[in-house]
Design a protein around this motif. Structure first.
Motif, PDB file in Angstrom:
ATOM      1  N   PRO A   1       0.820  -1.212   0.000  1.00 27.07           N
ATOM      2  CA  PRO A   1       0.000   0.000   0.000  1.00 27.07           C
ATOM      3  C   PRO A   1       0.859   1.270   0.000  1.00 27.07           C
ATOM      4  O   PRO A   1       0.330   2.350  -0.220  1.00 27.07           O
ATOM      5  CB  PRO A   1      -0.769  -0.093   1.320  1.00 27.07           C
ATOM      6  CG  PRO A   1      -0.650  -1.502   1.767  1.00 27.07           C
ATOM      7  CD  PRO A   1       0.652  -1.996   1.237  1.00 27.07           C
ATOM      8  N   TRP A   2       2.174   1.107   0.268  1.00 27.22           N
ATOM      9  CA  TRP A   2       3.015   2.300   0.438  1.00 27.22           C
ATOM     10  C   TRP A   2       3.975   2.548  -0.726  1.00 27.22           C
ATOM     11  O   TRP A   2       4.733   3.486  -0.721  1.00 27.22           O
ATOM     12  CB  TRP A   2       3.826   2.162   1.726  1.00 27.22           C
ATOM     13  CG  TRP A   2       2.973   1.609   2.855  1.00 27.22           C
ATOM     14  CD1 TRP A   2       2.103   2.322   3.602  1.00 27.22           C
ATOM     15  CD2 TRP A   2       2.919   0.263   3.307  1.00 27.22           C
ATOM     16  NE1 TRP A   2       1.483   1.515   4.509  1.00 27.22           N
ATOM     17  CE2 TRP A   2       1.964   0.230   4.359  1.00 27.22           C
ATOM     18  CE3 TRP A   2       3.550  -0.941   2.934  1.00 27.22           C
ATOM     19  CZ2 TRP A   2       1.635  -0.949   5.045  1.00 27.22           C
ATOM     20  CZ3 TRP A   2       3.234  -2.096   3.625  1.00 27.22           C
ATOM     21  CH2 TRP A   2       2.287  -2.120   4.667  1.00 27.22           C
TER      22      TRP A   2
ATOM     23  N   VAL B   1      12.436   4.124  13.907  1.00 25.26           N
ATOM     24  CA  VAL B   1      13.070   5.425  14.137  1.00 25.26           C
ATOM     25  C   VAL B   1      12.008   6.447  14.560  1.00 25.26           C
ATOM     26  O   VAL B   1      12.262   7.318  15.396  1.00 25.26           O
ATOM     27  CB  VAL B   1      13.815   5.897  12.856  1.00 25.26           C
ATOM     28  CG1 VAL B   1      14.448   7.276  13.074  1.00 25.26           C
ATOM     29  CG2 VAL B   1      14.890   4.890  12.471  1.00 25.26           C
ATOM     30  N   ASP B   2      10.807   6.310  13.978  1.00 23.37           N
ATOM     31  CA  ASP B   2       9.730   7.256  14.321  1.00 23.37           C
ATOM     32  C   ASP B   2       9.015   6.858  15.601  1.00 23.37           C
ATOM     33  O   ASP B   2       7.899   7.290  15.867  1.00 23.37           O
ATOM     34  CB  ASP B   2       8.753   7.415  13.146  1.00 23.37           C
ATOM     35  CG  ASP B   2       8.046   6.126  12.812  1.00 23.37           C
ATOM     36  OD1 ASP B   2       8.242   5.116  13.528  1.00 23.37           O
ATOM     37  OD2 ASP B   2       7.268   6.093  11.832  1.00 23.37           O
ATOM     38  N   ASP B   3       9.625   5.960  16.394  1.00 22.29           N
ATOM     39  CA  ASP B   3       9.109   5.499  17.692  1.00 22.29           C
ATOM     40  C   ASP B   3       7.878   4.590  17.580  1.00 22.29           C
ATOM     41  O   ASP B   3       7.220   4.306  18.581  1.00 22.29           O
ATOM     42  CB  ASP B   3       8.771   6.693  18.615  1.00 22.29           C
ATOM     43  CG  ASP B   3       9.990   7.562  18.861  1.00 22.29           C
ATOM     44  OD1 ASP B   3      11.113   6.996  18.918  1.00 22.29           O
ATOM     45  OD2 ASP B   3       9.821   8.788  18.960  1.00 22.29           O
ATOM     46  N   TYR B   4       7.579   4.174  16.352  1.00 24.54           N
ATOM     47  CA  TYR B   4       6.477   3.188  16.195  1.00 24.54           C
ATOM     48  C   TYR B   4       6.902   1.913  16.884  1.00 24.54           C
ATOM     49  O   TYR B   4       8.042   1.472  16.739  1.00 24.54           O
ATOM     50  CB  TYR B   4       6.229   2.969  14.693  1.00 24.54           C
ATOM     51  CG  TYR B   4       5.151   1.963  14.363  1.00 24.54           C
ATOM     52  CD1 TYR B   4       3.798   2.321  14.466  1.00 24.54           C
ATOM     53  CD2 TYR B   4       5.472   0.674  13.910  1.00 24.54           C
ATOM     54  CE1 TYR B   4       2.811   1.406  14.115  1.00 24.54           C
ATOM     55  CE2 TYR B   4       4.491  -0.226  13.563  1.00 24.54           C
ATOM     56  CZ  TYR B   4       3.164   0.143  13.679  1.00 24.54           C
ATOM     57  OH  TYR B   4       2.186  -0.761  13.329  1.00 24.54           O
TER      58      TYR B   4
ATOM     59  N   LEU C   1      16.089   7.111   4.948  1.00 22.45           N
ATOM     60  CA  LEU C   1      14.990   7.355   5.886  1.00 22.45           C
ATOM     61  C   LEU C   1      13.742   7.819   5.158  1.00 22.45           C
ATOM     62  O   LEU C   1      12.633   7.420   5.465  1.00 22.45           O
ATOM     63  CB  LEU C   1      15.403   8.439   6.910  1.00 22.45           C
ATOM     64  CG  LEU C   1      16.047   7.963   8.206  1.00 22.45           C
ATOM     65  CD1 LEU C   1      16.419   9.162   9.067  1.00 22.45           C
ATOM     66  CD2 LEU C   1      15.123   7.041   8.996  1.00 22.45           C
ATOM     67  N   ARG C   2      13.981   8.737   4.120  1.00 17.09           N
ATOM     68  CA  ARG C   2      12.838   9.249   3.357  1.00 17.09           C
ATOM     69  C   ARG C   2      12.145   8.151   2.547  1.00 17.09           C
ATOM     70  O   ARG C   2      10.956   8.231   2.273  1.00 17.09           O
ATOM     71  CB  ARG C   2      13.302  10.359   2.408  1.00 17.09           C
ATOM     72  CG  ARG C   2      13.701  11.618   3.144  1.00 17.09           C
ATOM     73  CD  ARG C   2      13.832  12.755   2.175  1.00 17.09           C
ATOM     74  NE  ARG C   2      14.380  13.927   2.863  1.00 17.09           N
ATOM     75  CZ  ARG C   2      14.465  15.125   2.279  1.00 17.09           C
ATOM     76  NH1 ARG C   2      14.058  15.307   1.040  1.00 17.09           N
ATOM     77  NH2 ARG C   2      14.961  16.155   2.958  1.00 17.09           N
ATOM     78  N   ASP C   3      12.916   7.093   2.173  1.00 14.44           N
ATOM     79  CA  ASP C   3      12.331   5.949   1.430  1.00 14.44           C
ATOM     80  C   ASP C   3      11.762   4.912   2.392  1.00 14.44           C
ATOM     81  O   ASP C   3      11.563   3.753   2.027  1.00 14.44           O
ATOM     82  CB  ASP C   3      13.406   5.267   0.576  1.00 14.44           C
ATOM     83  CG  ASP C   3      14.008   6.199  -0.450  1.00 14.44           C
ATOM     84  OD1 ASP C   3      13.277   7.105  -0.892  1.00 14.44           O
ATOM     85  OD2 ASP C   3      15.195   6.016  -0.783  1.00 14.44           O
ATOM     86  N   LEU C   4      11.555   5.295   3.648  1.00 12.43           N
ATOM     87  CA  LEU C   4      11.043   4.389   4.699  1.00 12.43           C
ATOM     88  C   LEU C   4      12.090   3.350   5.083  1.00 12.43           C
ATOM     89  O   LEU C   4      11.755   2.279   5.588  1.00 12.43           O
ATOM     90  CB  LEU C   4       9.718   3.724   4.275  1.00 12.43           C
ATOM     91  CG  LEU C   4       8.583   4.685   3.915  1.00 12.43           C
ATOM     92  CD1 LEU C   4       7.403   3.913   3.342  1.00 12.43           C
ATOM     93  CD2 LEU C   4       8.136   5.472   5.136  1.00 12.43           C
TER      94      LEU C   4
ATOM     95  N   TRP D   1       8.503   0.061   9.092  1.00  9.23           N
ATOM     96  CA  TRP D   1       9.566   0.713   8.300  1.00  9.23           C
ATOM     97  C   TRP D   1      10.475   1.492   9.239  1.00  9.23           C
ATOM     98  O   TRP D   1      10.126   1.717  10.401  1.00  9.23           O
ATOM     99  CB  TRP D   1       8.990   1.562   7.159  1.00  9.23           C
ATOM    100  CG  TRP D   1       8.065   2.692   7.575  1.00  9.23           C
ATOM    101  CD1 TRP D   1       8.382   3.800   8.275  1.00  9.23           C
ATOM    102  CD2 TRP D   1       6.685   2.784   7.258  1.00  9.23           C
ATOM    103  NE1 TRP D   1       7.299   4.591   8.437  1.00  9.23           N
ATOM    104  CE2 TRP D   1       6.218   3.999   7.808  1.00  9.23           C
ATOM    105  CE3 TRP D   1       5.768   1.969   6.553  1.00  9.23           C
ATOM    106  CZ2 TRP D   1       4.899   4.436   7.681  1.00  9.23           C
ATOM    107  CZ3 TRP D   1       4.466   2.413   6.427  1.00  9.23           C
ATOM    108  CH2 TRP D   1       4.029   3.628   6.996  1.00  9.23           C
ATOM    109  N   GLN D   2      11.636   1.847   8.742  1.00 13.81           N
ATOM    110  CA  GLN D   2      12.640   2.550   9.560  1.00 13.81           C
ATOM    111  C   GLN D   2      12.928   1.765  10.839  1.00 13.81           C
ATOM    112  O   GLN D   2      13.024   2.327  11.933  1.00 13.81           O
ATOM    113  CB  GLN D   2      12.151   3.979   9.871  1.00 13.81           C
ATOM    114  CG  GLN D   2      11.975   4.790   8.607  1.00 13.81           C
ATOM    115  CD  GLN D   2      11.151   6.068   8.832  1.00 13.81           C
ATOM    116  OE1 GLN D   2      10.464   6.218   9.825  1.00 13.81           O
ATOM    117  NE2 GLN D   2      11.231   6.987   7.868  1.00 13.81           N
TER     118      GLN D   2
ATOM    119  N   ARG E   1      14.529  -0.030  13.832  1.00 12.82           N
ATOM    120  CA  ARG E   1      15.700   0.418  14.577  1.00 12.82           C
ATOM    121  C   ARG E   1      16.146  -0.638  15.593  1.00 12.82           C
ATOM    122  O   ARG E   1      17.303  -0.960  15.715  1.00 12.82           O
ATOM    123  CB  ARG E   1      15.345   1.708  15.308  1.00 12.82           C
ATOM    124  CG  ARG E   1      16.492   2.447  15.941  1.00 12.82           C
ATOM    125  CD  ARG E   1      15.987   3.734  16.565  1.00 12.82           C
ATOM    126  NE  ARG E   1      15.236   3.473  17.775  1.00 12.82           N
ATOM    127  CZ  ARG E   1      14.467   4.386  18.391  1.00 12.82           C
ATOM    128  NH1 ARG E   1      14.326   5.587  17.869  1.00 12.82           N
ATOM    129  NH2 ARG E   1      13.819   4.074  19.496  1.00 12.82           N
TER     130      ARG E   1
END
Lengths: 609, 175
Positions: free
Chosen positions: B76-77, B108-111, B138-141, B167-168, B170
């Motif tokens: 979906p992304w 990285v986005d704390d998800y 990072l911008r490409d997930l 994504w991202q 960590r």
């Protein structure tokens, strides 16, 4: 009509079923569409984007403070640059749909575009070696926070929208649930009705099949009966019964008329013809009796009525009745009977013996018939009827008891009867419980042995009793006999017979007429002879009426042409002697004489008292 | 250099006694500290560790030293079909001696999400480090992205599995 309603209701149920199914499918589709557009990811994107913006704003903030404090900013610079990339990435995949709400959707699109403008405009500031100024950092933070607020507003709206959508979905699910139950009910109803209908049709089919089979069976029976001639036979039987009944009356008249002629005919030739005529009439009378007996036996109308009576006396009466006939055939009738009681049906026994006597007189060719009665044990008696005639060949012993069989009568001389005699005897005996044995030889004649139940009682000599013997010179001595019969022919013949025996007579068809005649001529009848079946009354009622009118008890005799057991029983219950047509003239005279003698002795007794 | 020799000596010595260790000899050694900046830190119930606090840090080189798995799928992304290349989670979890296939993933986005109930031996779910044969930013997930082979196994296309596509990526903590 009922079937149509059933079919209609079944169709209705089926339609309801289909309708419910359509509703369910529609609801399922609606709910599915809503659920697919309500991906839980949408809210997550929003939250994640807000978080990323927050985090970016915080890192920039931290960087600004570090610079203000004069601390090293290398790592912090990398942190906000990474934060910027993460925000960038989150808006790359950002997707928040308000399905079916273009206004909200436009707002989301506008907001997203605004954020992209901010990101693109800020991009040069994110270069690795670029040093953010205070002002730039402040502006970045302010912008990020403004966007966060906007995203919050959108998020709240989306939350409200989601809640409403959730409620709608729940409502849809509830509808779905309801529709499902309606569908299930309709399905059950339709199914049930269908099963019932099928069952009913099956039952109807089975029933009609049953009826068809029954009809077929009945038709087969009718066809079989037609083929076998049973129906014809039954009709013949009923015809014979009716015909013989109708013929009884004129026959009776004929017999009496011939008898009354006896004293008027003087010439020898005339006497000869009269005798022949009398014999013919007698045969005819017997033949009718036989036919009638047979038809009654066939119809199962004869019932037994047992009583205890004294056999010797019974046989003596029979001898009295039959002697003239025997004498006419030049046969001597001898009776050897001791006096004891038997328990059987006197009427049936009388018919059996008369038939056997008739047979012996006509067919045996004997000149002597002996009737012997003896007790053979405590409970049994035997009556032996022996003739010294030509006997019956052994080969024919069985067949003589069958209908229409006549031995030594190959030319079928009808004047000698139809041959019903022994067949009737056999059947009557079976009915009365009397055993009949046949012994016969050419040298010793024929002997019938009847075994019947006897009751224990003292044996008396038959000779002890004085019984009137037939006296052909008996004289009426002017005694007055009233004859009541609605058949003129019979009445006239009875009167003629009585007059031949020197009685005086007065006749009428009804009791009123008779009473009128009696009072007109001021008569005192010594005896009443009444037919049992009068036009509007019965014989015994008429007799009672006459006695009441004359104010004295007049002895009476009832004659009847009806042979049914019920009528006979009714007539007998009146207390008067009963004679059954056709009546032999001798039998009538004997009966009349007996009654009158009994009456006169009773009168003498009264006088003596 | 000396450390390598000592390790090799021990492995040779032990291989004669324990055949299972001989097998491990063919495998890349993860116990060494990453030479470049670590992309993924694995903690929790693991046997193979390379930090003092009992965690395992993996840089791109170490990840690429593990057997690579590739598949093409739509997501979906991303637009259209994309080729994802990375380490199969089944291989990774076995290589690090993870006690279970249940772990917490942090981005990285704390998800943060607990991934469980997936049979990694059956489905080649990977930690992708390449999208269309290129490293991800990072911008490409990126740089690491947990990815499911949705096209090869349509039954995996569920909302929960999409939520598992971190994504991202960590950190991982084996539970």
């Amino acid at each position: 009509m009922k079937g149509k309603i059933l079919v209609a209701s079944n169709l209705l149920a089926a339609v309801a079923c289909i309708a419910a199914m359509v509703v369910i499918m529609k609801q399922i589709d609606k709910t599915r569409a809503r659920l697919t557009s309500e991906s839980p990811g949408a809210m997550n994107y929003l939250m994640q984007a807000t978080h990323n913006l927050n985090k970016f704003s915080d890192t920039v903030h931290r960087y600004r403070f570090a610079r203000l404090a004069g601390q090293p900013t290398e790592n912090l610079g990398q942190a906000y640059r990474d934060g910027f990339d993460v925000v960038w990435s989150s808006f790359r995949v950002f997707e928040l749909r308000f399905p079916g709400d273009p206004e909200q959707q436009t707002q989301v699109a506008a907001k997203t575009e605004e954020i992209w403008q901010f990101l693109r405009a800020s991009e040069p500031l994110m270069a690795k070696d670029y040093q953010l100024t205070y002002e730039q950092a402040l502006t970045l933070i302010d912008n990020a926070r403004a966007h966060i607020r906007q995203l919050h507003i959108i998020g709240t709206r989306f939350f409200i929208y989601s809640s409403v959508a959730q409620d709608a979905t729940s409502a849809h699910l509830a509808e779905l649930n309801r529709a499902f139950w309606i569908f299930a009910a309709a399905l059950l109803l339709a199914g049930g009705l269908l099963i019932w209908l099928v069952r009913r049709v099956t039952l109807q089919a089975a029933s009609s099949q049953h009826i068809t089979r029954k009809t077929q069976r009945e038709m087969a029976t009718v066809v079989e009966q037609l083929n076998s001639g049973n129906i014809e036979k039954r009709q013949i039987e009923s015809f014979i019964a009716e015909a013989s009944h109708d013929l009884r009356q004129p026959l009776q008249a004929l017999v009496f008329q011939i008898e009354s002629l006896k004293n008027q005919v003087q010439s020898e030739a005339g006497k000869q013809s009269l005798l022949a005529a009398k014999q013919s009439a007698s045969h005819l009378s017997n033949a009718f009796n036989s036919v009638l007996d047979m038809s009654q036996l066939d119809a199962g109308k004869i019932t037994t009525r047992n009583s205890v009576f004294e056999l010797g006396h019974f046989l003596r009466m029979l001898q009295l009745d039959y002697s003239p006939i025997a004498e006419a055939a030049n046969i001597e009738l001898i009776l050897n009977a001791s006096a004891f009681d038997v328990d059987t049906d006197p009427v049936l026994l009388d018919r059996i013996l008369r038939n056997l006597l008739e047979n012996a007189v006509r067919h045996s060719g004997a000149n002597q018939i002996t009737l012997t009665a003896n007790r053979t044990g405590d409970n049994h008696a035997s009556i032996v009827l022996h003739d010294n005639g030509s006997g019956i060949p052994a080969a024919e012993h069985d067949s003589i008891f069958s209908e229409y069989y006549q031995i030594s009568n190959q030319d079928r001389d009808r004047s000698k009867g139809f041959g019903l005699g022994l067949a009737i005897v056999k059947r009557l005996a079976a009915l009365a419980g009397i055993d009949i044995q046949l012994q016969s030889s050419a040298t010793r004649g024929t002997q019938f042995t009847l075994t019947l139940p006897a009751t224990a009682g003292s044996s008396r000599q038959a000779s002890d009793r004085t019984t009137p013997s037939i006296d052909l010179d008996y004289h009426g001595k002017g005694k007055l006999v009233a004859v009541l019969d609605d058949q003129p022919l019979v009445r006239a013949s009875v009167e003629a017979l009585l007059m031949a025996w020197k009685f005086e007579t007065v006749g009428a068809a009804k009791s009123e007429e008779l009473l009128a005649e009696i009072s007109r001529r001021d008569l005192q009848p010594d005896l009443i002879i009444a037919d049992y079946q009068l036009q509007r009354s019965t014989g015994d009622a008429a007799i009672e009426e006459i006695c009441a009118q004359l104010d004295r008890k007049v002895p009476a005799l009832i004659i009847t042409g009806n042979t049914s057991s019920e009528t006979l029983a009714l007539a007998t219950s009146s207390g008067h002697p009963v004679l059954q047509k056709p009546i032999e003239p001798e039998a009538l005279i004997v009966a009349v004489r007996k009654i009158l003698e009994a009456d006169s002795s009773a009168t003498e007794l009264e006088k003596a008292v | 250099m000396r450390k390598v020799f000592v390790t090799a000596f021990f492995i040779i010595l032990l291989s004669g006694i324990n055949p299972s260790l001989a097998e491990q000899a063919d495998r890349p050694d993860l116990t060494v500290a990453p030479k470049s900046e670590p992309l993924l830190t694995i903690s929790g119930n693991i046997k193979v560790q390379n930090t003092e606090n009992g965690a395992l840090e993996l840089d791109r080189a170490l990840l690429e030293s593990l057997p690579a798995t590739s598949f093409t799928t739509r997501t979906p992304w991303t637009s259209g079909s994309s080729k994802f290349t990375g380490v199969a989670l089944g291989d990774l979890l076995e290589a690090i001696g993870a006690s279970s296939q249940r772990f917490e993933a942090v981005a990285v986005d704390d998800y943060l999400i607990t991934i469980e109930g997936i049979d990694f031996d059956r489905y080649p779910v990977i930690i992708a480090y390449q999208l269309d044969d290129k490293p991800m930013t990072l911008r490409d997930l990126g740089p690491l992205w947990i990815m499911f082979p949705f096209d090869d196994h349509p039954e995996l296309d569920t909302e929960l599995n999409k939520a598992f596509c971190v994504w991202q990526l960590r950190e991982m903590e084996i539970l």
